[in-house]
Design an enzyme around this catalytic site. Sequence first.
Site, PDB file in Angstrom:
ATOM      1  N   ASN A  23       0.868  -1.181   0.000  1.00 41.89           N
ATOM      2  CA  ASN A  23       0.000   0.000   0.000  1.00 41.89           C
ATOM      3  C   ASN A  23       0.900   1.225   0.000  1.00 41.89           C
ATOM      4  OD1 ASN A  23       0.504   0.848   2.787  1.00 41.89           O
ATOM      5  ND2 ASN A  23      -0.606  -1.024   3.299  1.00 41.89           N
ATOM      6  N   GLY A  31      -2.385  -9.380   3.773  1.00 45.05           N
ATOM      7  CA  GLY A  31      -2.219 -10.139   2.528  1.00 45.05           C
ATOM      8  C   GLY A  31      -0.760 -10.412   2.188  1.00 45.05           C
ATOM      9  N   ASP A  33       1.578  -8.354   1.414  1.00 47.32           N
ATOM     10  CA  ASP A  33       2.426  -7.391   2.113  1.00 47.32           C
ATOM     11  C   ASP A  33       2.811  -7.917   3.507  1.00 47.32           C
ATOM     12  OD1 ASP A  33       3.733  -4.981   2.308  1.00 47.32           O
ATOM     13  OD2 ASP A  33       1.939  -3.783   2.651  1.00 47.32           O
TER      14      ASP A  33
HETATM   15  P1  ADP Z   1      -4.216  -6.074  -2.717  1.00 46.14           P
HETATM   16  O1  ADP Z   1      -4.248  -5.126  -1.537  1.00 46.14           O
HETATM   17  O2  ADP Z   1      -3.395  -5.532  -3.866  1.00 46.14           O
HETATM   18  O3  ADP Z   1      -5.571  -6.534  -3.108  1.00 46.14           O
HETATM   19  P2  ADP Z   1      -3.616  -8.554  -1.270  1.00 46.14           P
HETATM   20  O4  ADP Z   1      -2.291  -8.918  -0.695  1.00 46.14           O
HETATM   21  O5  ADP Z   1      -4.750  -8.308  -0.340  1.00 46.14           O
HETATM   22  O6  ADP Z   1      -3.324  -7.313  -2.224  1.00 46.14           O
HETATM   23  O7  ADP Z   1      -4.079  -9.694  -2.274  1.00 46.14           O
HETATM   24  C1  ADP Z   1      -3.548  -9.909  -3.565  1.00 46.14           C
HETATM   25  C2  ADP Z   1      -3.686 -11.375  -3.932  1.00 46.14           C
HETATM   26  O8  ADP Z   1      -2.641 -12.124  -3.299  1.00 46.14           O
HETATM   27  C3  ADP Z   1      -4.992 -12.040  -3.472  1.00 46.14           C
HETATM   28  O9  ADP Z   1      -5.464 -12.839  -4.548  1.00 46.14           O
HETATM   29  C4  ADP Z   1      -4.574 -12.899  -2.294  1.00 46.14           C
HETATM   30  O10 ADP Z   1      -5.374 -14.067  -2.170  1.00 46.14           O
HETATM   31  C5  ADP Z   1      -3.167 -13.278  -2.677  1.00 46.14           C
HETATM   32  N1  ADP Z   1      -2.249 -13.636  -1.580  1.00 46.14           N
HETATM   33  C6  ADP Z   1      -2.353 -13.381  -0.251  1.00 46.14           C
HETATM   34  N2  ADP Z   1      -1.269 -13.854   0.406  1.00 46.14           N
HETATM   35  C7  ADP Z   1      -0.454 -14.411  -0.533  1.00 46.14           C
HETATM   36  C8  ADP Z   1       0.818 -15.074  -0.513  1.00 46.14           C
HETATM   37  N3  ADP Z   1       1.480 -15.278   0.636  1.00 46.14           N
HETATM   38  N4  ADP Z   1       1.345 -15.503  -1.687  1.00 46.14           N
HETATM   39  C9  ADP Z   1       0.691 -15.312  -2.856  1.00 46.14           C
HETATM   40  N5  ADP Z   1      -0.492 -14.704  -2.942  1.00 46.14           N
HETATM   41  C10 ADP Z   1      -1.070 -14.261  -1.807  1.00 46.14           C
END
Ligand code: ADP
Length: 169
Positions: A23, A31, A33
Amino acid sequence: MEITLVQGDITAQRVDAVVNAANSSLLGGGGVDGAIHRRGGPEILEECRKLRASRYARGLPTGQAVATTAGRLPARWVIHTVGPVHSASEDRSELLASCYRESLRVADELGAKSVAFPAISTGIYRWPMDDAARIALEAVRQAGTSVEDVRFVLFDSAAYAVFEARLAG
Ligand code: ADP
């Protein structure tokens, strides 16, 4: 350039650069991040703080990208990019495409040959997976880049299936 799909955790990828769906504060979040900072350790946040204090006092703008160390991750760099929050009333797809293009531009500057991307904006930022996959694959295919291995790391089998269908189509 070869595009491959993997189902799994982006923090486990052995690549030159891992892309973080950050962000704009650059100070961590949930997530991808959260997972990157947890597994990569405090060195990443330390560099993010410095970037915040020097180049990005107002935060990293949506659609842009910047690199830091990857800390303890099995990668050399983390490239942080800020996806757009999905909007039903406004077309923000150009900003989402920009995340992929700018991340690859930063990867080129670093000399990275392999890059792992998450499905940017499809989590907390609510972008529908199929549309996000279309935009991501088109942006990567059209990017003039020296990166040889682009890997999309999809967290679950549903996301993987959506990307697989788009990659084939
Ligand atoms: P954004 O804020 O850009 O939406 P998120 O991190 O919330 O980013 O989610 C982006 C995508 O990454 C989602 O599809 C989520 O399910 C996926 N995700 C979450 N954790 C992981 C991880 N450890 N490795 C790969 N993908 C992930």
